[in-house]
Design a protein around this motif. Sequence first.
Motif, mmCIF file in Angstrom:
data_model
loop_
_atom_site.group_PDB
_atom_site.id
_atom_site.type_symbol
_atom_site.label_atom_id
_atom_site.label_comp_id
_atom_site.label_asym_id
_atom_site.label_seq_id
_atom_site.Cartn_x
_atom_site.Cartn_y
_atom_site.Cartn_z
ATOM 1 N N ALA A 63 0.823 -1.213 0.000
ATOM 2 C CA ALA A 63 0.000 0.000 0.000
ATOM 3 C C ALA A 63 0.856 1.261 0.000
ATOM 4 O O ALA A 63 0.448 2.288 -0.532
ATOM 5 C CB ALA A 63 -0.932 0.004 1.211
ATOM 6 N N PHE A 64 2.041 1.187 0.565
ATOM 7 C CA PHE A 64 2.901 2.354 0.657
ATOM 8 C C PHE A 64 3.974 2.418 -0.434
ATOM 9 O O PHE A 64 4.658 3.427 -0.558
ATOM 10 C CB PHE A 64 3.584 2.388 2.029
ATOM 11 C CG PHE A 64 2.704 2.919 3.122
ATOM 12 C CD1 PHE A 64 2.740 4.257 3.461
ATOM 13 C CD2 PHE A 64 1.830 2.086 3.793
ATOM 14 C CE1 PHE A 64 1.919 4.762 4.457
ATOM 15 C CE2 PHE A 64 1.009 2.580 4.792
ATOM 16 C CZ PHE A 64 1.049 3.914 5.128
ATOM 17 N N LEU A 65 4.131 1.376 -1.226
ATOM 18 C CA LEU A 65 5.267 1.308 -2.145
ATOM 19 C C LEU A 65 5.259 2.408 -3.206
ATOM 20 O O LEU A 65 6.296 3.016 -3.466
ATOM 21 C CB LEU A 65 5.368 -0.075 -2.791
ATOM 22 C CG LEU A 65 6.655 -0.334 -3.567
ATOM 23 C CD1 LEU A 65 7.891 -0.067 -2.707
ATOM 24 C CD2 LEU A 65 6.681 -1.757 -4.096
ATOM 25 N N LYS A 66 4.122 2.697 -3.798
ATOM 26 C CA LYS A 66 4.082 3.761 -4.811
ATOM 27 C C LYS A 66 4.468 5.102 -4.192
ATOM 28 O O LYS A 66 5.203 5.884 -4.787
ATOM 29 C CB LYS A 66 2.707 3.857 -5.458
ATOM 30 C CG LYS A 66 2.416 2.718 -6.383
ATOM 31 C CD LYS A 66 1.047 2.863 -7.001
ATOM 32 C CE LYS A 66 0.699 1.620 -7.794
ATOM 33 N NZ LYS A 66 -0.635 1.680 -8.331
ATOM 34 N N TYR A 67 3.984 5.329 -3.002
ATOM 35 C CA TYR A 67 4.316 6.552 -2.279
ATOM 36 C C TYR A 67 5.825 6.620 -2.019
ATOM 37 O O TYR A 67 6.469 7.639 -2.254
ATOM 38 C CB TYR A 67 3.530 6.591 -0.977
ATOM 39 C CG TYR A 67 3.916 7.703 -0.037
ATOM 40 C CD1 TYR A 67 3.525 9.010 -0.301
ATOM 41 C CD2 TYR A 67 4.659 7.444 1.100
ATOM 42 C CE1 TYR A 67 3.872 10.037 0.561
ATOM 43 C CE2 TYR A 67 5.006 8.462 1.965
ATOM 44 C CZ TYR A 67 4.616 9.759 1.689
ATOM 45 O OH TYR A 67 4.970 10.771 2.541
#
Length: 155
Positions: free
Chosen positions: A18-22
């Motif tokens: 969930a945080f990887l793109k960010y």
Amino acid sequence: MEESIDNNNKMCTEIRRAFLKYIVLKIIKEKPTHGYDIIKTVELRSNGRWIPSAGSIYPILEKLESKGFIQSEGIERRKVYTITPKGVKGLDRMTQEKLELLNEMSRIVNNVIEGNDNSDAEGKIGNAHDVRQKSETAHDCDFQNQEDEKEKNRR
């Protein structure tokens, strides 16, 4: 006990995803870089606890580039990515959304741990639903600004 460990690993994987793109966009904002360096940066900053695969990083880079949040340039046989102004705006918005989501999740976890059982239970259920919706939005990571949506609707 084994099932509990599997569930914890699954949850960690989902949170990371969930945080990887960010995280990718944040790293590129710091300095122009290429995919392998992003993998190594995440590994270094997580003290080796997380090494994203090329199979997770490169599709994210492609999606961010197709949406106009980053651009690439071939330098010494490598694609070097830089953030665009649209990407900076998206990252700023995502930062705020992530902070709100983390704060809300922290409140929920604290309430569960502390066993708070007050008459505001319905409100908390509503808040949990809001967190789930925010999480899904953050997981999709479309970074779509409202101005972009308005522009699309005008066409």
